[in-house]
Design an enzyme around this catalytic site. Structure first.
Site, PDB file in Angstrom:
ATOM      1  N   ARG A   1      -4.639  -9.137  11.726  1.00  0.00           N
ATOM      2  CA  ARG A   1      -3.747  -8.326  12.539  1.00  0.00           C
ATOM      3  C   ARG A   1      -3.059  -9.205  13.577  1.00  0.00           C
ATOM      4  O   ARG A   1      -3.717 -10.026  14.222  1.00  0.00           O
ATOM      5  CB  ARG A   1      -4.521  -7.215  13.262  1.00  0.00           C
ATOM      6  CG  ARG A   1      -5.105  -6.142  12.343  1.00  0.00           C
ATOM      7  CD  ARG A   1      -4.002  -5.292  11.734  1.00  0.00           C
ATOM      8  NE  ARG A   1      -4.522  -4.187  10.937  1.00  0.00           N
ATOM      9  CZ  ARG A   1      -4.779  -4.240   9.647  1.00  0.00           C
ATOM     10  NH1 ARG A   1      -4.598  -5.389   8.987  1.00  0.00           N
ATOM     11  NH2 ARG A   1      -5.222  -3.187   8.997  1.00  0.00           N
TER      12      ARG A   1
ATOM     13  N   HIS B   1     -15.684  -4.275 -11.683  1.00  0.00           N
ATOM     14  CA  HIS B   1     -17.150  -4.320 -11.641  1.00  0.00           C
ATOM     15  C   HIS B   1     -17.663  -3.456 -12.783  1.00  0.00           C
ATOM     16  O   HIS B   1     -17.661  -2.225 -12.699  1.00  0.00           O
ATOM     17  CB  HIS B   1     -17.649  -3.788 -10.292  1.00  0.00           C
ATOM     18  CG  HIS B   1     -19.125  -3.960 -10.082  1.00  0.00           C
ATOM     19  ND1 HIS B   1     -19.718  -3.730  -8.856  1.00  0.00           N
ATOM     20  CD2 HIS B   1     -20.130  -4.351 -10.908  1.00  0.00           C
ATOM     21  CE1 HIS B   1     -21.023  -3.957  -8.947  1.00  0.00           C
ATOM     22  NE2 HIS B   1     -21.291  -4.330 -10.190  1.00  0.00           N
ATOM     23  N   ASP B   2     -18.088  -4.095 -13.865  1.00  0.00           N
ATOM     24  CA  ASP B   2     -18.549  -3.371 -15.050  1.00  0.00           C
ATOM     25  C   ASP B   2     -19.408  -4.327 -15.864  1.00  0.00           C
ATOM     26  O   ASP B   2     -19.692  -5.444 -15.423  1.00  0.00           O
ATOM     27  CB  ASP B   2     -17.352  -2.860 -15.856  1.00  0.00           C
ATOM     28  CG  ASP B   2     -17.643  -1.559 -16.594  1.00  0.00           C
ATOM     29  OD1 ASP B   2     -18.703  -1.488 -17.254  1.00  0.00           O
ATOM     30  OD2 ASP B   2     -16.824  -0.625 -16.523  1.00  0.00           O
ATOM     31  N   ILE B   3     -19.806  -3.910 -17.050  1.00  0.00           N
ATOM     32  CA  ILE B   3     -20.584  -4.812 -17.892  1.00  0.00           C
ATOM     33  C   ILE B   3     -19.709  -6.003 -18.282  1.00  0.00           C
ATOM     34  O   ILE B   3     -18.482  -5.889 -18.342  1.00  0.00           O
ATOM     35  CB  ILE B   3     -21.137  -4.093 -19.134  1.00  0.00           C
ATOM     36  CG1 ILE B   3     -20.001  -3.585 -20.033  1.00  0.00           C
ATOM     37  CG2 ILE B   3     -22.069  -2.953 -18.732  1.00  0.00           C
ATOM     38  CD1 ILE B   3     -20.490  -3.025 -21.361  1.00  0.00           C
TER      39      ILE B   3
ATOM     40  N   ASP C   1       0.832  -1.202   0.000  1.00  0.00           N
ATOM     41  CA  ASP C   1       0.000   0.000   0.000  1.00  0.00           C
ATOM     42  C   ASP C   1       0.868   1.254   0.000  1.00  0.00           C
ATOM     43  O   ASP C   1       0.874   2.049   0.949  1.00  0.00           O
ATOM     44  CB  ASP C   1      -0.952  -0.022   1.197  1.00  0.00           C
ATOM     45  CG  ASP C   1      -1.983  -1.135   1.078  1.00  0.00           C
ATOM     46  OD1 ASP C   1      -2.329  -1.506  -0.061  1.00  0.00           O
ATOM     47  OD2 ASP C   1      -2.438  -1.639   2.118  1.00  0.00           O
TER      48      ASP C   1
ATOM     49  N   LYS D   1     -10.619  -5.310  -8.108  1.00  0.00           N
ATOM     50  CA  LYS D   1     -12.057  -5.405  -7.817  1.00  0.00           C
ATOM     51  C   LYS D   1     -12.918  -4.924  -8.993  1.00  0.00           C
ATOM     52  O   LYS D   1     -13.784  -4.063  -8.849  1.00  0.00           O
ATOM     53  CB  LYS D   1     -12.402  -4.615  -6.549  1.00  0.00           C
ATOM     54  CG  LYS D   1     -11.629  -5.033  -5.305  1.00  0.00           C
ATOM     55  CD  LYS D   1     -12.043  -4.187  -4.110  1.00  0.00           C
ATOM     56  CE  LYS D   1     -11.338  -4.613  -2.835  1.00  0.00           C
ATOM     57  NZ  LYS D   1      -9.910  -4.239  -2.828  1.00  0.00           N
TER      58      LYS D   1
ATOM     59  N   LYS E   1       0.483  -7.971  -2.687  1.00  0.00           N
ATOM     60  CA  LYS E   1      -0.753  -7.431  -3.255  1.00  0.00           C
ATOM     61  C   LYS E   1      -0.494  -6.038  -3.802  1.00  0.00           C
ATOM     62  O   LYS E   1       0.039  -5.172  -3.109  1.00  0.00           O
ATOM     63  CB  LYS E   1      -1.864  -7.357  -2.205  1.00  0.00           C
ATOM     64  CG  LYS E   1      -3.165  -6.733  -2.732  1.00  0.00           C
ATOM     65  CD  LYS E   1      -4.255  -6.765  -1.685  1.00  0.00           C
ATOM     66  CE  LYS E   1      -4.195  -5.592  -0.721  1.00  0.00           C
ATOM     67  NZ  LYS E   1      -4.611  -4.293  -1.331  1.00  0.00           N
TER      68      LYS E   1
END
EC number: 4.1.1.23
Length: 230
Positions: A179, A65-67, A11, A63, A34
């Site tokens: 954690r 997320h679409d057609i 990150d 992640k 990641k």
């Protein structure tokens, strides 16, 4: 098919910070990392190519997320990067999930996000207008994901046992919100320790700040890895 290496969430906002962090580890140590939206959108495919050139495994967490057609074509592009795992949103529906699988091919692991570990039941009901329990929503998404022939889901470790009782054998559960004992839980609401996650059946765990922000990241990683594998 439990993965022995905890997945490290890179990150970071820049290529240079990733290089600096990875340089802390021995050159012959093969990590599973990641790459999320912030880093990928900042640095693009080159960051994936760089990490793969070091011999590390890459979980590209976008992640999608679409057609269905857009997701299919995007997955075909991502497959050419040599990624080891990636994600779509289960809420996109079975048709989209199947399109993602077709576009990605059978090599990389493809998993669907159920409910984010930062989401509480109250938030789900108010923001998503899903009036069931959080667990019922997660189980619904997991079963639809299995129906679409994906490899598994992202879920809280608290949901793993229930999910595995409802889906075919071999269906994997990747659990963020992990954690070490005594660590700050940050913005996660449903957390477990590495040892607890293993005991309950998680196949992959993801940790970021407990490793990347540790005084000694390499030591922190190996301590977490030891706890995960004991």
């Amino acid at each position: 098919m439990r993965e022995e290496r905890p997945i490290i969430a890179l990150d970071f906002p820049s290529f240079e910070e990733v290089k600096s962090f990875l340089s802390l580890f021995p050159a012959d140590e093969r990590l599973y990392v990641k790459i999320g939206m912030e880093l990928y959108y900042a640095e693009g495919p080159d960051i994936v190519r760089y990490v793969k050139s070091l011999g590390h495994s890459v979980f590209l967490d976008l992640k999608l997320h679409d057609i269905p057609n857009t997701v299919k074509s995007t997955m075909a592009v991502l497959s050419r990067l040599g990624i080891d795992m990636t994600t779509v949103q289960a809420a996109g529906g079975v048709e989209m999930l199947r399109a993602a699988r077709e576009g990605l091919g059978q090599g990389p692991i493809l998993i669907a996000v159920t409910q984010l570990t930062s989401t509480s039941e109250e938030q789900m009901r108010e923001d998503q207008n899903i009036q069931s329990t959080l667990l019922a929503s997660v189980l619904h998404y997991a079963k639809r994901t299995a129906q679409a022939k994906l490899d598994g889901v992202v879920c809280s470790a608290h949901e793993v046992k229930a999910i595995k009782s409802e889906v075919p054998a071999g269906f994997v559960c990747l659990t963020p919100g992990i954690r070490p004992t005594g660590a700050d839980i940050g913005d996660q609401k449903r957390v477990m320790t590495p040892h607890q996650a293993r005991a309950i059946g998680s196949d992959y765990i993801v940790l970021g700040r407990p490793i990347t922000q540790a005084t000694d990241p390499v030591k922190a990683y190996h301590q977490i890895k030891a706890e995960w594998n004991r």
